[in-house]
Design a protein around this motif. Structure first.
Motif, PDB file in Angstrom:
ATOM      1  N   ARG A   1      -6.533  -9.881 -20.025  1.00 28.62           N
ATOM      2  CA  ARG A   1      -5.326 -10.717 -19.895  1.00 28.62           C
ATOM      3  C   ARG A   1      -5.539 -11.807 -18.854  1.00 28.62           C
ATOM      4  NH1 ARG A   1      -5.467 -10.762 -15.164  1.00 28.62           N
ATOM      5  NH2 ARG A   1      -4.570  -9.383 -13.586  1.00 28.62           N
TER       6      ARG A   1
ATOM      7  N   LYS B   1      -3.515 -13.555 -15.834  1.00 29.58           N
ATOM      8  CA  LYS B   1      -2.363 -13.189 -15.002  1.00 29.58           C
ATOM      9  C   LYS B   1      -1.192 -14.150 -15.291  1.00 29.58           C
ATOM     10  CE  LYS B   1      -2.314 -11.658 -10.157  1.00 29.58           C
ATOM     11  NZ  LYS B   1      -2.704 -10.281 -10.458  1.00 29.58           N
TER      12      LYS B   1
ATOM     13  N   LYS C   1       1.527 -13.270  -5.906  1.00 30.78           N
ATOM     14  CA  LYS C   1       0.359 -12.787  -5.155  1.00 30.78           C
ATOM     15  C   LYS C   1      -0.091 -13.823  -4.130  1.00 30.78           C
ATOM     16  CE  LYS C   1      -3.974 -10.371  -5.806  1.00 30.78           C
ATOM     17  NZ  LYS C   1      -4.740  -9.571  -6.743  1.00 30.78           N
TER      18      LYS C   1
ATOM     19  N   LYS D   1      -0.360 -12.953  -0.246  1.00 29.94           N
ATOM     20  CA  LYS D   1      -1.650 -12.949   0.453  1.00 29.94           C
ATOM     21  C   LYS D   1      -1.916 -14.239   1.222  1.00 29.94           C
ATOM     22  CE  LYS D   1      -4.549  -9.899  -1.124  1.00 29.94           C
ATOM     23  NZ  LYS D   1      -5.846  -9.507  -1.586  1.00 29.94           N
TER      24      LYS D   1
ATOM     25  N   ARG E   1     -16.056  -3.391  -5.883  1.00 32.09           N
ATOM     26  CA  ARG E   1     -15.175  -2.583  -5.021  1.00 32.09           C
ATOM     27  C   ARG E   1     -15.010  -1.212  -5.660  1.00 32.09           C
ATOM     28  NH1 ARG E   1     -12.712  -7.684  -3.982  1.00 32.09           N
ATOM     29  NH2 ARG E   1     -11.291  -7.580  -5.744  1.00 32.09           N
TER      30      ARG E   1
ATOM     31  N   TYR F   1     -13.072   1.825  -5.752  1.00 34.65           N
ATOM     32  CA  TYR F   1     -11.849   2.554  -5.402  1.00 34.65           C
ATOM     33  C   TYR F   1     -11.859   3.949  -6.035  1.00 34.65           C
ATOM     34  CZ  TYR F   1     -10.030  -2.080  -4.095  1.00 34.65           C
ATOM     35  OH  TYR F   1      -9.836  -3.324  -3.537  1.00 34.65           O
TER      36      TYR F   1
ATOM     37  N   LYS G   1      -7.343   4.138  -3.136  1.00 34.52           N
ATOM     38  CA  LYS G   1      -6.353   3.436  -2.323  1.00 34.52           C
ATOM     39  C   LYS G   1      -5.276   4.418  -1.847  1.00 34.52           C
ATOM     40  CE  LYS G   1      -6.603  -1.349  -3.560  1.00 34.52           C
ATOM     41  NZ  LYS G   1      -5.780  -2.539  -3.726  1.00 34.52           N
TER      42      LYS G   1
ATOM     43  N   SER H   1      -2.240   4.380  -2.263  1.00 37.19           N
ATOM     44  CA  SER H   1      -1.260   4.649  -3.330  1.00 37.19           C
ATOM     45  C   SER H   1      -1.710   5.800  -4.229  1.00 37.19           C
ATOM     46  CB  SER H   1      -1.102   3.396  -4.193  1.00 37.19           C
ATOM     47  OG  SER H   1      -2.343   3.021  -4.774  1.00 37.19           O
TER      48      SER H   1
ATOM     49  N   TYR I   1      -4.419   5.036  -6.216  1.00 34.86           N
ATOM     50  CA  TYR I   1      -5.119   4.227  -7.238  1.00 34.86           C
ATOM     51  C   TYR I   1      -6.627   4.462  -7.209  1.00 34.86           C
ATOM     52  CZ  TYR I   1      -6.785  -0.011  -9.634  1.00 34.86           C
ATOM     53  OH  TYR I   1      -7.399  -0.900 -10.480  1.00 34.86           O
TER      54      TYR I   1
ATOM     55  N   HIS J   1     -13.961  -1.857  -9.410  1.00 36.74           N
ATOM     56  CA  HIS J   1     -13.756  -3.282  -9.686  1.00 36.74           C
ATOM     57  C   HIS J   1     -15.058  -4.064  -9.514  1.00 36.74           C
ATOM     58  CE1 HIS J   1      -9.140  -3.233  -8.757  1.00 36.74           C
ATOM     59  NE2 HIS J   1      -9.513  -2.275  -9.569  1.00 36.74           N
TER      60      HIS J   1
ATOM     61  N   GLN K   1     -12.098  -4.388 -14.301  1.00 41.84           N
ATOM     62  CA  GLN K   1     -11.717  -3.074 -13.762  1.00 41.84           C
ATOM     63  C   GLN K   1     -12.247  -2.013 -14.718  1.00 41.84           C
ATOM     64  OE1 GLN K   1      -7.410  -3.264 -13.468  1.00 41.84           O
ATOM     65  NE2 GLN K   1      -7.498  -4.611 -11.676  1.00 41.84           N
TER      66      GLN K   1
ATOM     67  N   ALA L   1      -2.461   4.446 -13.404  1.00 41.23           N
ATOM     68  CA  ALA L   1      -2.280   3.072 -12.903  1.00 41.23           C
ATOM     69  C   ALA L   1      -1.209   2.328 -13.706  1.00 41.23           C
ATOM     70  CB  ALA L   1      -3.601   2.316 -12.960  1.00 41.23           C
TER      71      ALA L   1
ATOM     72  N   GLU M   1       2.183   3.767 -12.636  1.00 35.69           N
ATOM     73  CA  GLU M   1       2.495   3.357 -11.260  1.00 35.69           C
ATOM     74  C   GLU M   1       2.835   1.873 -11.209  1.00 35.69           C
ATOM     75  OE1 GLU M   1       1.392   2.350  -6.946  1.00 35.69           O
ATOM     76  OE2 GLU M   1       0.766   1.451  -8.833  1.00 35.69           O
ATOM     77  N   HIS M   2       2.124   1.086 -12.022  1.00 38.07           N
ATOM     78  CA  HIS M   2       2.339  -0.361 -12.048  1.00 38.07           C
ATOM     79  C   HIS M   2       3.758  -0.669 -12.523  1.00 38.07           C
ATOM     80  CE1 HIS M   2       1.770  -4.598 -13.186  1.00 38.07           C
ATOM     81  NE2 HIS M   2       0.825  -4.595 -12.270  1.00 38.07           N
TER      82      HIS M   2
HETATM   83  P1  0O2 Z   1      -1.794  -7.086 -12.065  1.00 37.11           P
HETATM   84  O1  0O2 Z   1      -0.383  -7.036 -12.538  1.00 37.11           O
HETATM   85  O2  0O2 Z   1      -2.546  -5.850 -12.403  1.00 37.11           O
HETATM   86  O3  0O2 Z   1      -2.448  -8.343 -12.446  1.00 37.11           O
HETATM   87  P2  0O2 Z   1      -4.400  -6.366  -3.688  1.00 37.11           P
HETATM   88  O4  0O2 Z   1      -3.622  -7.054  -4.770  1.00 37.11           O
HETATM   89  O5  0O2 Z   1      -4.115  -6.865  -2.318  1.00 37.11           O
HETATM   90  O6  0O2 Z   1      -4.316  -4.845  -3.798  1.00 37.11           O
HETATM   91  P3  0O2 Z   1      -7.015  -7.630  -4.252  1.00 37.11           P
HETATM   92  O7  0O2 Z   1      -7.692  -8.035  -2.987  1.00 37.11           O
HETATM   93  O8  0O2 Z   1      -6.563  -8.709  -5.143  1.00 37.11           O
HETATM   94  O9  0O2 Z   1      -5.921  -6.585  -3.905  1.00 37.11           O
HETATM   95  O10 0O2 Z   1      -8.049  -6.809  -5.065  1.00 37.11           O
HETATM   96  P4  0O2 Z   1      -8.032  -5.444  -5.790  1.00 37.11           P
HETATM   97  O11 0O2 Z   1      -7.216  -4.414  -5.098  1.00 37.11           O
HETATM   98  O12 0O2 Z   1      -9.464  -5.123  -6.016  1.00 37.11           O
HETATM   99  O13 0O2 Z   1      -7.406  -5.799  -7.192  1.00 37.11           O
HETATM  100  C1  0O2 Z   1      -6.062  -5.960  -7.414  1.00 37.11           C
HETATM  101  C2  0O2 Z   1      -5.741  -5.378  -8.774  1.00 37.11           C
HETATM  102  O14 0O2 Z   1      -6.165  -4.020  -8.830  1.00 37.11           O
HETATM  103  C3  0O2 Z   1      -4.246  -5.298  -9.010  1.00 37.11           C
HETATM  104  O15 0O2 Z   1      -3.788  -6.493  -9.550  1.00 37.11           O
HETATM  105  C4  0O2 Z   1      -4.118  -4.141  -9.962  1.00 37.11           C
HETATM  106  O16 0O2 Z   1      -4.470  -4.514 -11.274  1.00 37.11           O
HETATM  107  C5  0O2 Z   1      -5.160  -3.204  -9.419  1.00 37.11           C
HETATM  108  N1  0O2 Z   1      -4.599  -2.368  -8.362  1.00 37.11           N
HETATM  109  C6  0O2 Z   1      -4.965  -2.378  -7.067  1.00 37.11           C
HETATM  110  N2  0O2 Z   1      -4.251  -1.462  -6.369  1.00 37.11           N
HETATM  111  C7  0O2 Z   1      -3.415  -0.868  -7.247  1.00 37.11           C
HETATM  112  C8  0O2 Z   1      -2.439   0.186  -7.131  1.00 37.11           C
HETATM  113  O17 0O2 Z   1      -2.186   0.756  -6.070  1.00 37.11           O
HETATM  114  N3  0O2 Z   1      -1.777   0.513  -8.271  1.00 37.11           N
HETATM  115  C9  0O2 Z   1      -2.028  -0.070  -9.474  1.00 37.11           C
HETATM  116  N4  0O2 Z   1      -1.315   0.341 -10.525  1.00 37.11           N
HETATM  117  N5  0O2 Z   1      -2.940  -1.055  -9.614  1.00 37.11           N
HETATM  118  C10 0O2 Z   1      -3.629  -1.448  -8.526  1.00 37.11           C
HETATM  119  P5  0O2 Z   1      -2.317  -6.994  -9.209  1.00 37.11           P
HETATM  120  O18 0O2 Z   1      -2.415  -8.325  -8.595  1.00 37.11           O
HETATM  121  O19 0O2 Z   1      -1.555  -5.951  -8.465  1.00 37.11           O
HETATM  122  O20 0O2 Z   1      -1.603  -7.180 -10.518  1.00 37.11           O
END
Ligand code: 0O2
Length: 213
Positions: A48, A50, A58, A62, A108, A110, A115, A117, A119, A123, A144, A154, A157-158
């Protein structure tokens, strides 16, 4: 307003291109395993771009200036590769490392470092060249890689995160932690009977092939 929409369309165009191309390429790996009747470490692939609202959200969260999105937001283009078993994740990462159509810029883990959470996922951020009418453009793409159990957790939780804007009531938070633990145990149990499962799947796919002939 119209100019703004046009601006976003132009900005996101190469990201859409990258996601579509990589979906075909990564799904192609699965087809190759199937043709050779080998166990495929990839169950399915999704991708997808974003949504604009999430990009803006975001960026604010950030502190990323909008003129630095290309360099600093790594997941505007995102792919997900789902695996049956935790060990398959390593194989998929190896397959990605061997490819020459993109360059890995960051990984990364995880899974070894989940994490707070709960998670879990692996990555891989890659720099992927897209051919445009203005020449080659390098796009950051986040891939991912996770098991079906990690993906189930995930995804749930999302959606809850969306509902509660990240501020979970205590009871939900605890249940999510327990659910994360349960998903981890499910992965462990499945890994232990991996041989049995794969044998059964091989018999099933052979039967299906004879039926289809
Ligand atoms: P979406 O809706 O999935 O696009 P950060 O956003 O600060 O955690 P960063 O630095 O961008 O982190 O990198 P990270 O953590 O490697 O990647 C972020 C993406 O990982 C998230 O995108 C989620 O897809 C997934 N992710 C990370 N932490 C979690 C979590 O605790 N729960 C769930 N369900 N997914 C997680 P976005 O931007 O959140 O959104």
């Amino acid at each position: 307003m119209l100019a703004m929409v046009k601006h976003w369309d132009l900005f996101l165009g190469p990201y859409k291109q990258a996601v579509e191309e990589l979906k075909v390429k990564l799904k192609g790996i699965r087809t190759q395993y199937e043709m050779k009747s080998m166990h495929c470490p990839i169950e399915f692939v999704t991708g997808r771009v974003k949504p604009i609202a999430s990009i803006l959200d975001k960026a604010t969260r950030k502190g990323i200036p909008l003129d630095r999105l290309e360099e600093e937001m790594q997941d505007i283009a995102g792919l997900r590769m789902m695996c049956q078993f935790v060990d398959d994740i390593k194989s998929v990462v190896e397959l990605l490392r061997q490819r020459t159509d993109f360059e890995i810029v960051e990984e990364r883990n995880y899974i070894s470092q989940k994490k707070d959470s709960g998670y879990r996922s692996y990555h891989v951020v890659v720099r992927y060249p897209v051919q445009t009418i203005e020449g080659e453009k390098n796009i950051l793409v986040e891939i991912q890689i996770r098991t079906l159990a990690m993906n189930f957790w995930a995804t749930i939780e999302h959606s809850l995160n969306y509902k509660y804007s990240g501020k979970f009531p205590e009871e939900i938070r605890e249940r999510l932690q327990r659910a994360a633990e349960a998903a981890y145990l499910l992965d462990e149990e499945m890994s232990k009977i991996r041989g049995e499962i794969q044998e059964a799947q091989a018999i099933f796919s052979r039967k299906k092939e004879t039926k289809d002939e």
